[in-house]
Design an enzyme around this catalytic site. Structure first.
Site, PDB file in Angstrom:
ATOM      1  N   CYS A  36      10.952 -12.059 -24.585  1.00  0.00           N
ATOM      2  CA  CYS A  36      11.418 -12.533 -23.283  1.00  0.00           C
ATOM      3  C   CYS A  36      11.377 -14.057 -23.206  1.00  0.00           C
ATOM      4  CB  CYS A  36      10.570 -11.945 -22.158  1.00  0.00           C
ATOM      5  SG  CYS A  36      11.095 -12.491 -20.515  1.00  0.00           S
ATOM      6  N   LYS A  75       9.393  -5.878 -30.102  1.00  0.00           N
ATOM      7  CA  LYS A  75      10.708  -6.497 -29.927  1.00  0.00           C
ATOM      8  C   LYS A  75      10.502  -8.000 -29.987  1.00  0.00           C
ATOM      9  CE  LYS A  75      14.858  -6.685 -27.054  1.00  0.00           C
ATOM     10  NZ  LYS A  75      14.976  -8.110 -26.718  1.00  0.00           N
ATOM     11  N   ASN A 135      19.691  -6.437 -31.973  1.00  0.00           N
ATOM     12  CA  ASN A 135      19.922  -6.648 -30.546  1.00  0.00           C
ATOM     13  C   ASN A 135      20.556  -8.021 -30.339  1.00  0.00           C
ATOM     14  OD1 ASN A 135      18.021  -7.842 -27.889  1.00  0.00           O
ATOM     15  ND2 ASN A 135      19.495  -6.208 -27.574  1.00  0.00           N
ATOM     16  N   GLY A 136      21.416  -8.105 -29.313  1.00  0.00           N
ATOM     17  CA  GLY A 136      22.001  -9.389 -28.950  1.00  0.00           C
ATOM     18  C   GLY A 136      23.511  -9.355 -28.887  1.00  0.00           C
ATOM     19  N   GLY A 159      21.355  -4.339 -24.177  1.00  0.00           N
ATOM     20  CA  GLY A 159      20.641  -4.845 -23.011  1.00  0.00           C
ATOM     21  C   GLY A 159      21.577  -5.092 -21.851  1.00  0.00           C
ATOM     22  N   ARG A 160      21.909  -6.372 -21.630  1.00  0.00           N
ATOM     23  CA  ARG A 160      22.710  -6.762 -20.474  1.00  0.00           C
ATOM     24  C   ARG A 160      24.091  -6.129 -20.464  1.00  0.00           C
ATOM     25  NH1 ARG A 160      23.524 -12.404 -21.205  1.00  0.00           N
ATOM     26  NH2 ARG A 160      23.216 -11.902 -23.391  1.00  0.00           N
TER      27      ARG A 160
END
Length: 207
Positions: A36, A75, A135-136, A159-160
């Site tokens: 984060c 993560k 991820n990303g 995610g988003r």
């Protein structure tokens, strides 16, 4: 989970497992967030800020491993300031008693602003002794397939992109299964937009 206190994280992990057992549902595991980039979180030496303290990461992971009965995963990002930190992080992660690692392919400083670095995730896939999830910037079937091709990761984390398109998870599964990707109807979109508006609606008088 997110935090930086070994004692508090262990206590929380035990409490989570007890609550799951009371509910009579299967316990999958515990995932610790080292990625984060939010200033509020990093300002408390948690989330991505822990990447600057490898000994704390090691202490937390070993302590959790003693109490977590399911999968224990992390993560992470590829560094705090620079992608050049990733080699040392890989050495750290390789020596930890983990069941998997999810890698967001940016540094903490990069937040969500820059392209990701898929070659770093690919390095982890080749070198780590457990599954790696990439991820990303997964916002479509095309970006999901591209990231998988670039990294050969064992899994993908969305995610988003899932907020903008909650059907993306099914669409990606369909694509990798070789079937036509699900397409929402206008009624599906209308329902979702109403639900989303209700969730973020602020109570109050706007007169």
């Amino acid at each position: 989970m997110i935090g930086n206190s070994v004692e508090d994280l262990v206590r929380t992990a035990i409490a989570i497992q007890e609550r799951v057992a009371q509910a009579g549902v299967p316990f999958a595991g515990i995932d610790l967030n080292l990625g984060c980039p939010a200033p509020k979180v990093c300002g408390k030496a948690a989330g991505g800020a822990l990447l600057r303290d490898p000994e704390k990461i090691r202490a937390i992971t070993h302590a959790l491993r003693e109490v977590v009965t399911g999968r224990l995963t992390l993560k992470t990002r590829i560094g705090f300031e620079s992608e050049n930190e990733f080699d040392d992080l890989l050495t750290l992660f390789a020596g930890l008693p983990l069941d998997g690692l999810t890698i967001h392919g940016r540094t903490v400083r990069e937040k969500y602003r820059t392209p990701i670095h898929p070659q770093k995730i690919a390095e982890a896939v080749r070198s780590l002794p457990y599954p790696v999830t990439a991820n990303g910037n997964i916002v479509s079937v095309e970006t999901a397939r591209a990231l998988h091709e670039q990294t050969q990761a064992d899994g993908l984390m969305i995610g988003r992109g899932g907020i903008r398109n909650p059907w993306l998870f099914q669409q990606v599964r369909d694509s990798f299964s070789g079937v036509e990707a699900f397409e929402p109807t206008l009624d599906d979109l209308h329902t979702y937009l109403n639900e989303l508006a209700e969730e973020i609606r602020v109570e109050g008088d706007f007169d």
